[in-house]
Design a protein around this motif. Structure first.
Motif, PDB file in Angstrom:
ATOM      1  N   ARG A 191     -50.625  30.058 -10.231  1.00  0.00           N
ATOM      2  CA  ARG A 191     -51.430  31.113  -9.614  1.00  0.00           C
ATOM      3  C   ARG A 191     -51.294  32.410 -10.408  1.00  0.00           C
ATOM      4  O   ARG A 191     -52.290  33.075 -10.673  1.00  0.00           O
ATOM      5  N   ARG A 244     -50.551  32.746 -13.547  1.00  0.00           N
ATOM      6  CA  ARG A 244     -51.231  32.546 -14.826  1.00  0.00           C
ATOM      7  C   ARG A 244     -52.734  32.705 -14.649  1.00  0.00           C
ATOM      8  O   ARG A 244     -53.403  33.346 -15.444  1.00  0.00           O
ATOM      9  N   THR A 245     -53.272  32.164 -13.570  1.00  0.00           N
ATOM     10  CA  THR A 245     -54.701  32.262 -13.289  1.00  0.00           C
ATOM     11  C   THR A 245     -55.106  33.707 -13.005  1.00  0.00           C
ATOM     12  O   THR A 245     -56.145  34.175 -13.474  1.00  0.00           O
ATOM     13  N   GLU A 246     -54.281  34.417 -12.253  1.00  0.00           N
ATOM     14  CA  GLU A 246     -54.575  35.820 -11.932  1.00  0.00           C
ATOM     15  C   GLU A 246     -54.544  36.682 -13.195  1.00  0.00           C
ATOM     16  O   GLU A 246     -55.422  37.514 -13.400  1.00  0.00           O
ATOM     17  N   TYR A 253     -57.711  31.939 -20.732  1.00  0.00           N
ATOM     18  CA  TYR A 253     -58.181  30.756 -20.004  1.00  0.00           C
ATOM     19  C   TYR A 253     -57.118  30.194 -19.062  1.00  0.00           C
ATOM     20  O   TYR A 253     -57.367  29.224 -18.367  1.00  0.00           O
ATOM     21  N   GLY A 254     -55.924  30.797 -19.063  1.00  0.00           N
ATOM     22  CA  GLY A 254     -54.870  30.355 -18.162  1.00  0.00           C
ATOM     23  C   GLY A 254     -54.165  29.095 -18.594  1.00  0.00           C
ATOM     24  O   GLY A 254     -53.459  28.473 -17.810  1.00  0.00           O
TER      25      GLY A 254
END
Length: 69
Positions: free
Chosen positions: A10, A12-14, A49-50
Motif C-alpha cells: 500500500r 509503495r502504491t501511494e 509504477y510501484g
C-alpha cells in the motif's frame, strides 16, 4: 498476506501515485525526473509504477525536486 506485506504494498502504491501526480503537475517527463534525481529512467519508472519502493533518501530528493515539504 501479512499486515506488514500489505502495508508495504500500500505504501509503495501511494508513493507511486504521488510521484506520478506531482511530476505531471509540474510538466516533467519520467526521463526528466529521473535525471533530476540522478537515476536511470528504468529505476525511476519502477518507483512510479510501484514495482519497487524508493529509499527514503530518494523520496526526500524527489520532494525537493517537486517543491514539496
Amino acid at each position: 498476506m501479512s499486515d506488514a506485506t500489505s502495508n508495504t504494498g500500500r505504501n509503495r502504491t501511494e508513493i507511486a501515485g504521488q510521484l506520478r501526480a506531482e511530476r505531471l503537475r509540474r510538466g516533467l517527463s519520467q526521463e526528466g525526473m529521473a535525471r533530476k534525481l540522478g537515476l536511470k529512467k528504468a529505476t525511476y519508472v519502477s518507483y512510479e509504477y510501484g514495482r519497487s519502493e524508493p529509499p527514503l533518501a530518494i523520496v526526500a530528493r524527489a520532494c525537493g525536486v517537486l517543491g514539496l515539504r
